[in-house]
Design a protein around this motif. Structure first.
Motif, PDB file in Angstrom:
ATOM      1  N   GLU A  63       1.198  -0.909   0.066  1.00 16.61           N
ATOM      2  CA  GLU A  63       0.433  -0.192   0.016  1.00 16.61           C
ATOM      3  C   GLU A  63       0.785   1.187   0.069  1.00 16.61           C
ATOM      4  O   GLU A  63       2.167   0.951   0.568  1.00 16.61           O
ATOM      5  CB  GLU A  63      -0.889  -0.264   0.827  1.00 16.61           C
ATOM      6  CG  GLU A  63      -2.190  -1.186   1.038  1.00 16.61           C
ATOM      7  CD  GLU A  63      -2.702  -1.131   0.385  1.00 16.61           C
ATOM      8  OE1 GLU A  63      -3.215   0.134  -0.258  1.00 16.61           O
ATOM      9  OE2 GLU A  63      -3.276  -2.118   0.103  1.00 16.61           O
ATOM     10  N   ALA A  64       0.337   2.235  -0.317  1.00 16.82           N
ATOM     11  CA  ALA A  64       0.994   3.802  -0.219  1.00 16.82           C
ATOM     12  C   ALA A  64       1.718   4.259   0.846  1.00 16.82           C
ATOM     13  O   ALA A  64       1.122   3.927   2.292  1.00 16.82           O
ATOM     14  CB  ALA A  64       0.238   4.629  -1.145  1.00 16.82           C
TER      15      ALA A  64
ATOM     16  N   PRO B  64       5.712   5.397  -2.313  1.00 16.32           N
ATOM     17  CA  PRO B  64       5.419   6.645  -2.722  1.00 16.32           C
ATOM     18  C   PRO B  64       4.075   6.141  -2.844  1.00 16.32           C
ATOM     19  O   PRO B  64       2.367   7.184  -2.993  1.00 16.32           O
ATOM     20  CB  PRO B  64       5.572   7.373  -3.910  1.00 16.32           C
ATOM     21  CG  PRO B  64       6.305   5.763  -4.643  1.00 16.32           C
ATOM     22  CD  PRO B  64       7.056   4.929  -3.625  1.00 16.32           C
ATOM     23  N   GLN B  65       3.134   4.991  -3.583  1.00 16.62           N
ATOM     24  CA  GLN B  65       2.103   4.993  -3.911  1.00 16.62           C
ATOM     25  C   GLN B  65       1.731   3.252  -4.378  1.00 16.62           C
ATOM     26  O   GLN B  65       2.721   2.188  -3.617  1.00 16.62           O
ATOM     27  CB  GLN B  65       2.319   5.747  -5.691  1.00 16.62           C
ATOM     28  CG  GLN B  65       2.498   4.023  -6.617  1.00 16.62           C
ATOM     29  CD  GLN B  65       4.147   5.367  -6.595  1.00 16.62           C
ATOM     30  OE1 GLN B  65       4.038   6.452  -6.839  1.00 16.62           O
ATOM     31  NE2 GLN B  65       4.571   3.674  -7.335  1.00 16.62           N
ATOM     32  N   ALA B  66       0.471   2.661  -3.693  1.00 17.53           N
ATOM     33  CA  ALA B  66       0.380   1.031  -4.450  1.00 17.53           C
ATOM     34  C   ALA B  66       0.856   0.389  -5.522  1.00 17.53           C
ATOM     35  O   ALA B  66       1.330   1.363  -6.159  1.00 17.53           O
ATOM     36  CB  ALA B  66      -1.317   0.927  -4.207  1.00 17.53           C
TER      37      ALA B  66
END
Length: 658
Positions: A608-609, A628-630
């Motif tokens: 996950e982020a 930084p992001q999923a």
């Protein structure tokens, strides 16, 4: 304690430390006619403290655990060099009772308190229990032996969030975590325990209530072997980041004589209760009502001791040496001077724009302020040195004294303006903003000072204006010409270094600064420019106004002063940058030099982020590399225990399929 029958001789002193404190101890030792011995790690062979010592001994290794924490090697080095005594500095083994005992067992003098006193105070838990018996007010907390998660969860629930996890065996912000909720406790406890083990060789923790907006006021105490103990006034150390001091001053502003005496007498009582000898610091939290609570006692010389020296006129290292030899304290409590005001700032290699993340690299530029009355710089570096990720990121301490606090503040601001550091990011501009802030000038101090004034102290990164790029371009071109001067072989600009002379009326160049890029075309009218580089300043004549900025050239880099900061400017090749941008797309890189202590994911894992992927240790602190992001972990480019350089690819993520 029984008084010694005769004074002991110290002809040679080994300093079991590095950096500015090693250099500072050597300075006093040499003034007293004592020969000095430096120990060093493999990567510190060319360090300043090694060059300044009379004798240098290589401990090998790089990390503290493989060098400066090896007590048996340090004692062997002392014996081999003929030293009679060891000064531990601060950090490393300075508060290690086992090391102090081993030093004494080897027939050497330890320039610190007895091991029994260190046993009583080296553990924050034991120290708080001792103070509780002495009826000294304590912050609510758990200081017991059980170290499992459930014990800390139960204690934190009783204390009430937020709570503060602290390493039982150390200080300096290492192994210290603020926990806001129960959900954060497990991860924070594991991380704090690893930091404490790495920094102090002891993972034990305590937890206490996180007191909001207190002042951090500490008392300098000193005791001899004849039963005498006194306090040398107090220091305010409330300006902190990452629970580590950044600005310290003495005396603490706003304390009444009665409160100063009450805190001083309480500190002396604590020291006498454990048979203390030497320099020590008793630290208190002070609330707005004037109530103070015991935090801990540091059984060593403190980083901030120069401000106490400035207001008393005393040399505390000289006192340490004399007390270790068996001499009595030279003055009584009533004779302790209190003269004027002193302020100290710690100059760190760190990125203030990235939550004060430690930095490392080569010191391409380093200039200290000019010497003079009320001015002092304690440093352990020179231009050209390498700053390693394995040690504390403090580069130097700047100390100013004045008849009044305001005089000291203005003098220190002037010293900071004269200081120049380049090669990596530092907190120099941040320190200027702290000292110049109206709240600091008004002595509105508490440990929440930095977050409360964050907007002014840590302004967001903004686009550099066209005026800056014009200034930088002119300085770049003119310093290029100056560097290849043939009429002055001693000029710092006389080295060609691959640059060519530029005399055309129109010059084009691509520049980079702070991650920003700019293409410039500089115009000349009749071959002349309104910008003139003279020495290490560039002057700009615009109508009737003349302005100037520092412009210091080191190799291919140009350091330009702009808006209170020294900005590193370089020429760039835009084609090469485009090609480099295509490599490791979606990858996460190391933000600094360091070592990988944990890998928390595996290839193919969905994250996950914000999920922690890798834990990096640098400058004795842990830093989590987070998603930084999923996405899906596509590749891992590092392994646990591996040393990595800044910019090294660590993890590659790809988007999750829809």
């Amino acid at each position: 304690m029984t008084a010694p029958s005769e004074f002991k001789s110290i002809g040679t002193l080994l300093i079991a430390n590095r950096g500015e404190i090693a250099c500072r101890v050597m300075r006093t030792a040499k003034e007293l006619g004592i020969k000095t011995v430096a120990v060093h790690s493999a990567i510190d062979r060319q360090a300043r403290h090694v060059r300044e010592a009379d004798i240098a001994i290589d401990l090998g290794g790089a990390k503290p655990a493989d060098s400066y924490l090896l007590g048996d090697k340090i004692i062997a080095a002392a014996q081999a060099s003929g030293a009679q005594a060891i000064h531990p500095g601060y950090g490393f083994l300075s508060e290690n009772a086992a090391f102090a005992r081993a030093v004494e067992a080897a027939g050497l003098l330890f320039l610190g308190p007895p091991a029994s006193a260190m046993d009583a105070m080296a553990s924050k838990s034991a120290a708080k229990a001792l103070m509780e018996l002495a009826a000294v007010p304590l912050v609510p907390g758990y200081h017991g032996e059980a170290q499992d998660l459930e014990t800390f969860r139960a204690a934190s629930s009783v204390i009430g969030y937020p709570v503060l996890l602290k390493a039982a065996a150390g200080g300096g912000g290492k192994g210290m975590k603020v926990v806001e909720t129960e959900a954060q406790l497990s991860e924070a406890l594991e991380s704090a325990q690893r930091e404490a083990q790495s920094a102090f060789g002891d993972s034990r923790m305590l937890v206490e209530k996180y007191v909001l907006q207190p002042r951090h006021v500490e008392i300098q105490v000193f005791a001899d072997q004849h039963g005498h103990c006194l306090y040398l006034h107090e220091r305010d150390c409330s300006i902190q980041r990452r629970h580590q001091k950044v600005v310290e001053e003495a005396p603490a502003p706003g304390l009444s004589p009665e409160l100063r005496r009450a805190m001083g007498e309480a500190a002396v009582k604590a020291a006498q209760a454990i048979g203390y000898v030497g320099a020590g610091t008793v630290e208190f939290l002070l609330d707005a009502r004037g109530q103070f609570f015991f935090m801990e006692m540091n059984t060593r010389l403190q980083v901030e001791h120069p401000v106490t020296e400035a207001i008393t006129g005393l040399d505390l290292v000289a006192w340490q040496i004399r007390v270790a030899r068996g001499e009595p304290l030279p003055i009584t409590q009533a004779q302790v001077p209190l003269m004027g005001h002193a302020i100290e700032v710690r100059l760190y290699a760190e990125d203030t724009e990235q939550d004060f993340m430690p930095a490392s690299g080569t010191l391409h530029l380093y200039q200290e302020p000019a010497a003079g009355p009320g001015r002092r710089v304690d440093s352990g570096i020179v231009e050209g040195d390498s700053v390693s990720p394995f040690y504390d990121p403090m580069l130097a301490k700047l100390i100013a004294w004045g008849e009044t606090r305001e005089e000291a503040r203005l003098r220190l601001l002037a010293m900071l303006e004269e200081t120049a550091v380049g090669g990596f990011k530092t907190n120099l501009g941040f320190l200027k903003r702290v000292l110049a802030h109206p709240a600091f000038a008004a002595a509105e101090l508490d440990t929440g000072f930095i977050p409360r004034h964050q907007a002014q102290l840590l302004p967001p990164v903004s686009e550099l204006p066209s005026e800056f790029w014009q200034l930088a371009g002119e300085a770049m071109v003119q310093s290029e010409v100056a560097r290849i001067r043939s009429d002055d072989p001693h000029s710092p600009w006389s080295n060609n270094g691959g640059w060519r002379s530029v005399t055309a009326q129109q010059v084009s160049l691509h520049l980079s600064c702070q991650g920003q890029r700019q293409w410039l075309r500089l115009q000349r009218e009749g071959g002349e420019s309104s910008y003139q580089l003279k020495g290490e300043r560039i002057y700009h004549q615009h109508r009737d106004k003349l302005t100037s900025h520092s412009a210091l050239r080191r190799g291919d880099a140009l350091f330009i002063e702009w808006a209170g900061e020294l900005r590193e400017v370089r020429r760039v090749d835009p084609i090469a940058e485009v090609e480099a941008s295509h490599s490791h797309q979606g990858g996460l890189t190391a933000p600094m030099n360091g070592s990988i202590v944990r890998i928390l994911v595996e290839v193919g894992q969905a994250v996950e982020a914000g999920a922690a992927l890798v834990v990096l240790e640098a400058m004795k602190m842990e830093h989590s590399i987070r998603a930084p992001q999923a996405g899906i972990v596509k590749a891992l480019y590092c392994g646990e225990g591996e040393l990595v350089s800044e910019g090294t690819a660590l993890v590659e993520l790809e988007e999750q399929p829809a």
